[in-house]
Motif scaffolding. Structure first.
Motif, PDB file in Angstrom:
ATOM      1  N   UNK A 295     -34.872 -41.910  -1.128  1.00 35.17           N
ATOM      2  CA  UNK A 295     -34.270 -42.822  -2.292  1.00 35.17           C
ATOM      3  C   UNK A 295     -35.524 -41.908  -3.350  1.00 35.17           C
ATOM      4  N   UNK A 296     -34.989 -41.264  -5.009  1.00 34.60           N
ATOM      5  CA  UNK A 296     -35.358 -41.037  -5.571  1.00 34.60           C
ATOM      6  C   UNK A 296     -35.758 -41.678  -6.473  1.00 34.60           C
ATOM      7  N   UNK A 297     -36.767 -40.424  -7.287  1.00 30.08           N
ATOM      8  CA  UNK A 297     -37.766 -41.213  -8.480  1.00 30.08           C
ATOM      9  C   UNK A 297     -36.902 -40.939  -9.394  1.00 30.08           C
ATOM     10  N   UNK A 298     -36.205 -41.183 -10.773  1.00 30.70           N
ATOM     11  CA  UNK A 298     -35.457 -40.943 -11.457  1.00 30.70           C
ATOM     12  C   UNK A 298     -36.367 -41.496 -13.041  1.00 30.70           C
ATOM     13  N   UNK A 299     -38.061 -41.630 -12.767  1.00 32.08           N
ATOM     14  CA  UNK A 299     -38.562 -41.664 -13.342  1.00 32.08           C
ATOM     15  C   UNK A 299     -39.058 -40.141 -14.688  1.00 32.08           C
ATOM     16  N   UNK A 300     -38.890 -39.153 -14.302  1.00 28.41           N
ATOM     17  CA  UNK A 300     -39.200 -38.141 -15.211  1.00 28.41           C
ATOM     18  C   UNK A 300     -37.833 -37.000 -15.810  1.00 28.41           C
ATOM     19  N   UNK A 301     -36.866 -38.190 -15.229  1.00 27.88           N
ATOM     20  CA  UNK A 301     -35.132 -37.872 -15.905  1.00 27.88           C
ATOM     21  C   UNK A 301     -35.531 -38.230 -17.660  1.00 27.88           C
ATOM     22  N   UNK A 302     -35.156 -37.343 -18.021  1.00 27.57           N
ATOM     23  CA  UNK A 302     -34.467 -37.140 -18.911  1.00 27.57           C
ATOM     24  C   UNK A 302     -33.461 -36.515 -20.108  1.00 27.57           C
ATOM     25  N   UNK A 303     -33.564 -36.547 -21.625  1.00 26.04           N
ATOM     26  CA  UNK A 303     -32.061 -36.429 -22.422  1.00 26.04           C
ATOM     27  C   UNK A 303     -32.806 -34.515 -23.164  1.00 26.04           C
ATOM     28  N   UNK A 304     -31.711 -33.629 -22.669  1.00 24.38           N
ATOM     29  CA  UNK A 304     -33.024 -32.337 -23.692  1.00 24.38           C
ATOM     30  C   UNK A 304     -31.254 -31.775 -23.843  1.00 24.38           C
ATOM     31  N   UNK A 305     -30.788 -31.630 -25.300  1.00 22.31           N
ATOM     32  CA  UNK A 305     -30.529 -31.019 -25.842  1.00 22.31           C
ATOM     33  C   UNK A 305     -28.795 -30.711 -25.608  1.00 22.31           C
ATOM     34  N   UNK A 306     -29.093 -32.537 -25.120  1.00 20.91           N
ATOM     35  CA  UNK A 306     -27.824 -33.810 -25.472  1.00 20.91           C
ATOM     36  C   UNK A 306     -27.207 -33.516 -23.640  1.00 20.91           C
ATOM     37  N   UNK A 307     -28.174 -32.415 -22.834  1.00 23.35           N
ATOM     38  CA  UNK A 307     -28.561 -32.471 -20.992  1.00 23.35           C
ATOM     39  C   UNK A 307     -28.941 -33.775 -20.347  1.00 23.35           C
ATOM     40  N   UNK A 308     -28.175 -33.953 -19.445  1.00 20.16           N
ATOM     41  CA  UNK A 308     -28.484 -34.816 -18.241  1.00 20.16           C
ATOM     42  C   UNK A 308     -29.842 -34.505 -17.380  1.00 20.16           C
ATOM     43  N   UNK A 309     -30.923 -34.801 -17.167  1.00 21.52           N
ATOM     44  CA  UNK A 309     -31.803 -33.983 -16.029  1.00 21.52           C
ATOM     45  C   UNK A 309     -32.610 -34.815 -14.891  1.00 21.52           C
ATOM     46  N   UNK A 310     -32.818 -34.528 -14.368  1.00 19.73           N
ATOM     47  CA  UNK A 310     -32.737 -34.699 -13.220  1.00 19.73           C
ATOM     48  C   UNK A 310     -33.501 -34.326 -12.730  1.00 19.73           C
ATOM     49  N   UNK A 311     -35.476 -33.802 -12.875  1.00 21.14           N
ATOM     50  CA  UNK A 311     -35.880 -33.175 -12.105  1.00 21.14           C
ATOM     51  C   UNK A 311     -36.017 -33.173 -10.194  1.00 21.14           C
ATOM     52  N   UNK A 312     -36.538 -34.397 -10.351  1.00 17.45           N
ATOM     53  CA  UNK A 312     -36.552 -35.023  -8.461  1.00 17.45           C
ATOM     54  C   UNK A 312     -35.799 -34.765  -8.180  1.00 17.45           C
ATOM     55  N   UNK A 313     -34.633 -34.886  -7.815  1.00 18.38           N
ATOM     56  CA  UNK A 313     -33.289 -34.950  -7.305  1.00 18.38           C
ATOM     57  C   UNK A 313     -32.923 -33.779  -7.568  1.00 18.38           C
ATOM     58  N   UNK A 314     -33.031 -32.373  -8.984  1.00 15.76           N
ATOM     59  CA  UNK A 314     -32.512 -31.472  -8.101  1.00 15.76           C
ATOM     60  C   UNK A 314     -33.675 -30.846  -7.452  1.00 15.76           C
ATOM     61  N   UNK A 315     -34.726 -30.705  -7.854  1.00 14.07           N
ATOM     62  CA  UNK A 315     -35.714 -29.870  -7.134  1.00 14.07           C
ATOM     63  C   UNK A 315     -34.658 -30.247  -5.315  1.00 14.07           C
ATOM     64  N   UNK A 316     -34.549 -31.355  -5.070  1.00 17.47           N
ATOM     65  CA  UNK A 316     -34.812 -31.157  -3.395  1.00 17.47           C
ATOM     66  C   UNK A 316     -33.549 -30.882  -3.423  1.00 17.47           C
ATOM     67  N   UNK A 317     -32.120 -30.796  -4.127  1.00 20.40           N
ATOM     68  CA  UNK A 317     -31.313 -30.648  -3.832  1.00 20.40           C
ATOM     69  C   UNK A 317     -31.461 -28.680  -3.353  1.00 20.40           C
ATOM     70  N   UNK A 318     -31.766 -28.496  -4.727  1.00 18.89           N
ATOM     71  CA  UNK A 318     -32.619 -26.721  -4.673  1.00 18.89           C
ATOM     72  C   UNK A 318     -32.965 -26.128  -3.011  1.00 18.89           C
ATOM     73  N   UNK A 319     -33.726 -27.749  -3.380  1.00 21.25           N
ATOM     74  CA  UNK A 319     -34.463 -26.639  -2.086  1.00 21.25           C
ATOM     75  C   UNK A 319     -34.332 -27.119  -0.490  1.00 21.25           C
ATOM     76  N   UNK A 320     -33.442 -27.850  -0.224  1.00 23.48           N
ATOM     77  CA  UNK A 320     -33.359 -28.394   1.475  1.00 23.48           C
ATOM     78  C   UNK A 320     -31.839 -27.228   0.743  1.00 23.48           C
TER      79      UNK A 320
END
Ligand code: FO1
Length: 317
Positions: free
Chosen positions: A30-55
């Motif tokens: 269960x991943x935190x999404x409080x860091x998520x933000x929209x930049x350049x119109x893009x929806x960015x989920x840093x914690x989800x992506x960090x885990x996915x890329x690491x694993x």
């Protein structure tokens, strides 16, 4: 089934150890999404992506973003951003690599088409052949906001990246947490887990947003006897990020005892670093069982050893 509550880099490292000793199919995160933000119109989920890329062994050496990255788009943006008005979000301080951008384009488009974040995260995980389940804590928008000493309130990434988490924080709010609903999948993952693990993530910034969702916090409280927390602080110091000084700024004890205090309604067992063995009595006085072990995950082997310790930590019946 095992469920891990997770933030970004520390959680990702721990999970990379856990999948060496447990079947990924038996793990939900269960991943935190409080860091998520929209930049350049893009929806960015840093914690989800960090885990996915690491694993998937595809994380950048800095701990986030992708490996073998190129930065052409960012380079162009840096030129353009020099001409943007001061308050514009056409900004170059948040580094999006070219390969990483594809993730954000895909996610943004699928959300626009009406998919929810849980579904899109599942699609991205499947595309990367990730066998454990990554579950955003909510499909709704919850934003971690920080009020600084001068009274200005800024979003998480402005604090963390633009200001390099160097400025003192007065308080933290999780905007939208009362209206947001924890996702059904996240609640089920907590409710029916045999073993719950709170990853060594920043308690206030990464685990705090999950606890700010009332329904999620209530289910987690009912599972306290099955929950093991891992301290992200070693001898009062954060391995990465601002957890130590941020806790002090918020009036919390910036040690494993402070972490235990913060989590005492939610976890019944604390795994702390062996350097903190002198804090055993203070942690146990808060109603925790304790295990002391090396917690620094500087190599995959050390992450695996920590996972073994956590998986053999005793639970109440
Ligand atoms: N962290 C930084 O310190 N600087 C960056 O430019 C940056 C870009 C970035 C892009 C995509 C992504 O998924 C993560 C990124 N991070 C960056 C990390 C991120 O800010 C933090 O890891 C988390 O939000 C805290 O867990």
């Amino acid at each position: 089934m095992i469920t891990v509550l997770a933030g970004g880099v520390g959680a990702a490292r721990f999970l990379s150890g856990l999948i060496q000793i447990e079947k990924p199919e038996n793990i939900r995160v269960v991943v935190n999404t409080g860091d998520d933000f929209i930049l350049h119109g893009l929806y960015i989920c840093p914690d989800i992506d960090t885990i996915r890329y690491t694993l998937t062994n595809d994380v950048g050496s800095q701990g986030w973003g992708r490996s073998n990255e190129t930065w052409h788009a960012l380079g162009e943006l840096k030129n353009l951003a020099q001409h943007a008005p001061e308050r514009s979000r056409a900004t170059d301080w948040f580094a999006l690599g070219d390969r990483d951008i594809a993730t954000h384009l895909y996610r943004t488009q699928r959300l626009r088409e009406g998919a929810d974040l849980t579904q899109v995260t599942g699609e991205l995980s499947q595309a990367a052949s990730l066998r454990l389940k990554l579950l955003p804590m909510t499909n709704d928008r919850v934003a971690t906001m920080l009020t600084m000493e001068d009274g200005e309130t800024i979003d998480f990434q402005e604090y963390f990246v633009k200001r390099r988490h160097a400025e003192p924080v007065m308080s933290i709010q999780f905007e939208g947490n009362r209206q947001a609903k924890a996702s059904r999948e996240a609640l089920d993952a907590i409710a029916d887990a045999e073993r719950l693990i709170i990853a060594p993530s920043n308690p206030v910034l990464s685990i705090g947003p999950l606890l700010a969702l009332p329904e999620l916090a209530a289910v987690l409280r009912s599972q306290r006897h099955r929950t093991i927390a891992i301290s992200p602080l070693i001898n009062g110091k954060a391995v990465k990020g601002p957890a130590d000084h941020l806790m002090a700024e918020l009036g919390l004890d910036s040690s494993v005892v402070g972490v235990a205090n913060y989590l005492d309604q939610y976890a019944g067992h604390m795994v702390a670093d062996e350097a903190d063995i002198d804090k055993r009595a203070s942690i146990e006085a808060l109603g925790f069982k304790t295990t002391f072990a090396p917690t620094l995950m500087s190599t995959p082997k050390r992450a695996r050893e920590l996972a073994k310790v956590v998986m053999s930590a005793t639970l109440d019946d």
